[in-house]
Design a protein around this motif. Structure first.
Motif, short mmCIF file in Angstrom:
data_model
loop_
_atom_site.label_atom_id
_atom_site.label_comp_id
_atom_site.label_asym_id
_atom_site.label_seq_id
_atom_site.Cartn_x
_atom_site.Cartn_y
_atom_site.Cartn_z
N MET A 145 14.98 68.16 48.10
CA MET A 145 13.84 68.83 47.48
C MET A 145 13.00 67.84 46.69
O MET A 145 11.77 67.81 46.80
CB MET A 145 14.35 69.96 46.59
CG MET A 145 13.30 70.71 45.79
SD MET A 145 12.87 69.94 44.19
CE MET A 145 14.41 70.06 43.30
N ALA A 146 13.67 67.01 45.89
CA ALA A 146 12.96 66.03 45.08
C ALA A 146 12.21 65.03 45.94
O ALA A 146 11.05 64.67 45.64
CB ALA A 146 13.95 65.29 44.17
N GLN A 147 12.82 64.60 47.03
CA GLN A 147 12.14 63.66 47.94
C GLN A 147 10.89 64.28 48.54
O GLN A 147 9.85 63.62 48.66
CB GLN A 147 13.11 63.22 49.04
CG GLN A 147 14.21 62.29 48.55
CD GLN A 147 15.29 62.05 49.60
OE1 GLN A 147 15.78 62.98 50.24
NE2 GLN A 147 15.64 60.79 49.79
N ALA A 148 10.97 65.55 48.91
CA ALA A 148 9.79 66.23 49.47
C ALA A 148 8.66 66.29 48.46
O ALA A 148 7.48 66.23 48.83
CB ALA A 148 10.17 67.63 49.93
N LEU A 149 9.00 66.39 47.18
CA LEU A 149 7.99 66.48 46.13
C LEU A 149 7.45 65.12 45.70
O LEU A 149 6.57 65.05 44.85
CB LEU A 149 8.56 67.21 44.91
CG LEU A 149 8.96 68.67 45.13
CD1 LEU A 149 9.57 69.25 43.86
CD2 LEU A 149 7.78 69.51 45.58
N GLY A 150 7.98 64.06 46.30
CA GLY A 150 7.45 62.73 46.02
C GLY A 150 8.35 61.82 45.21
O GLY A 150 7.97 60.67 44.94
N ASN A 159 15.49 50.78 49.81
CA ASN A 159 15.22 51.68 50.93
C ASN A 159 15.45 53.14 50.50
O ASN A 159 16.37 53.42 49.72
CB ASN A 159 16.15 51.37 52.09
CG ASN A 159 15.93 49.96 52.63
OD1 ASN A 159 14.80 49.53 52.84
ND2 ASN A 159 17.03 49.24 52.84
N PRO A 160 14.65 54.07 51.02
CA PRO A 160 14.86 55.48 50.70
C PRO A 160 16.23 55.94 51.19
O PRO A 160 16.69 55.53 52.27
CB PRO A 160 13.74 56.19 51.47
CG PRO A 160 12.69 55.14 51.68
CD PRO A 160 13.45 53.86 51.87
N LEU A 161 16.87 56.78 50.41
CA LEU A 161 18.17 57.32 50.82
C LEU A 161 18.03 58.23 52.03
O LEU A 161 17.01 58.90 52.22
CB LEU A 161 18.80 58.12 49.68
CG LEU A 161 19.24 57.38 48.43
CD1 LEU A 161 20.02 58.33 47.52
CD2 LEU A 161 20.08 56.16 48.75
N SER A 177 7.02 57.92 40.13
CA SER A 177 5.59 57.66 39.98
C SER A 177 4.74 58.32 41.06
O SER A 177 3.53 58.46 40.89
CB SER A 177 5.33 56.15 39.98
OG SER A 177 5.69 55.56 41.22
N HIS A 178 5.37 58.74 42.15
CA HIS A 178 4.62 59.37 43.24
C HIS A 178 4.86 60.88 43.34
O HIS A 178 4.48 61.50 44.32
CB HIS A 178 4.98 58.72 44.57
CG HIS A 178 4.59 57.27 44.66
ND1 HIS A 178 5.43 56.25 44.27
CD2 HIS A 178 3.45 56.67 45.09
CE1 HIS A 178 4.84 55.08 44.46
NE2 HIS A 178 3.63 55.31 44.95
N ILE A 179 5.50 61.46 42.33
CA ILE A 179 5.77 62.89 42.37
C ILE A 179 4.46 63.68 42.38
O ILE A 179 3.46 63.27 41.78
CB ILE A 179 6.65 63.30 41.17
CG1 ILE A 179 7.31 64.66 41.42
CG2 ILE A 179 5.86 63.31 39.87
CD1 ILE A 179 8.43 64.97 40.44
N ASP A 180 4.44 64.79 43.07
CA ASP A 180 3.22 65.59 43.20
C ASP A 180 2.72 65.98 41.81
O ASP A 180 3.44 66.63 41.04
CB ASP A 180 3.51 66.85 44.03
CG ASP A 180 2.24 67.56 44.48
OD1 ASP A 180 1.43 67.92 43.61
OD2 ASP A 180 2.05 67.75 45.69
#
Length: 378
Positions: A145-150, A159-161, A177-180
């Protein structure tokens, strides 16, 4: 005579709205002049979206999102009649219904699609989200969920998990820093009566992991991964979510919300009471009929009938509360101290479960029992 009709769904048989209509028809046969106020209810679990949409004149929105296995699935959420509140059941995108005995794997299952549903709701202009936690196939601590929100969850090489709870063991850093940016403007209420922490013997992995397919070895691995995840969250965000009540809900999705958003954990039925305006609609009521598929001693712990009874009696102290149920279990006498005045089972006699839950039979049984109860109303 004013009668509030506020049932939950009768699982596997009738939606809350259908149950309310069946009750109304029975009541009016006994009390033709009664003012019936129908308010479909829920407790934050399955059926909450439909109940709130029905109760507020809202609509259902469909979206194509990422399922718990990482493949595309069709999911839906609700936009309420006020035009600015969205209701999401996380299971609609990340639920156990998307896996079976062969495909379930809590090591890799993701909540990414739940985050995508939130983004779709943002695009529809919501400023408030009610999110039901429950029925998940996941054990990822809300990482997907957190990854989807940025939120960027990165390993030691930047590297992204990968998806899933097991990958959290490799988490090295968190970049928010990139969260929606819209998240800062959204009120998020989490509907859950689960009080389990994220980790430990009462945590998400130990308590809920086995029902999602986790072996004892998987449980230990997932619990250790979530503990590591919580440590990195604490170090990088300053939020200590590991032992917070409700952090373990929906495979730790509660922890993800508490770590990366300004979400508030609330009673599911309390949220529904507020969203439907039950209290204001119940002012002046002499009687209230509520109910759900099964009622027993557990009903006092955050279930709809007791939640309705207590809310109605706040504004209509002398209102008589009647609860109807397909199955009446043990310990119902405890409910009489929780606001309910009378409880009736709706089955007319011995029958199979398959017969009892057919919509036609359930409607007839519910309507007949409501009529019989209403004949006592004076």
């Amino acid at each position: 005579m004013k009668i509030v009709i506020a049932p939950d769904s009768f699982k596997g048989s009738l939606t809350a709205r259908q149950a309310a209509e069946a009750i109304r028809l029975g009541v009016l046969r006994a009390q033709p002049g009664a003012e019936c106020v129908m308010i479909p209810m829920a407790d934050g679990g399955e059926g909450t979206v439909q109940s709130l949409v029905d109760a507020t004149g809202g609509r259902i929105v469909s979206a194509r999102v990422t399922g718990p296995l990482g493949n595309p699935v069709d999911a839906a959420y609700g936009l309420l009649g006020d035009g600015h509140t969205g209701v999401i059941e996380m299971a609609a995108a990340s639920g156990i219904q998307f896996v079976d005995a062969q495909t379930r794997n809590p090591l890799t299952a993701t909540t990414y699609g739940s985050g995508e549903l939130m983004l779709d709701a943002f695009d529809h202009g919501v400023d408030t989200l009610i999110i039901g936690l429950g029925g998940s196939a996941t054990n990822d601590g809300g990482a997907g969920m957190a990854q989807a929100l940025g939120v960027r969850l990165l390993d030691g090489e930047g590297n992204p998990l990968l998806y899933g709870g097991a990958a959290l063991a490799n988490l090295k850093t968190i970049d928010c820093s990139h969260i929606d940016p819209r998240l800062s403007e959204i009120t998020i209420d989490l509907a859950s009566d689960v009080t389990n922490p994220l980790t430990g013997e009462r945590g998400a992995s130990h308590v809920f992991g086995p029902q999602k397919g986790a072996t004892p070895e998987m449980v230990e691995r997932l619990d250790a991964s979530l503990a590591h995840y919580a440590r990195i969250i604490r170090e990088r965000t300053g939020r200590d979510v590991e032992q917070l009540p409700g952090a373990g809900a929906a495979g730790g999705l509660g922890a993800g919300f508490l770590a990366f958003t300004n979400a508030t954990m609330r009673s599911g039925v309390g949220l529904v009471v507020d969203a439907t305006g039950l209290k204001s609609k119940a002012v002046g009521a002499q009687y209230c009929i509520t109910g759900e598929g099964g009622i027993d001693f557990q009903t006092r712990y955050g279930k709809t009938p007791v939640g309705v009874a207590q809310a109605v009696k706040e504004v209509a102290l002398d209102c008589t509360i009647v609860a109807l149920a397909g199955n009446v279990g043990k310990g119902i006498e405890q409910l009489y101290d929780s606001g309910i005045d009378a409880i009736f089972g709706i089955l007319p006699g011995a029958c199979t479960l398959e017969e009892a839950i057919t919509p036609e039979q359930a409607q007839a049984n519910l309507s007949r029992t409501a009529e019989n109860a209403a004949r006592l109303f004076v």
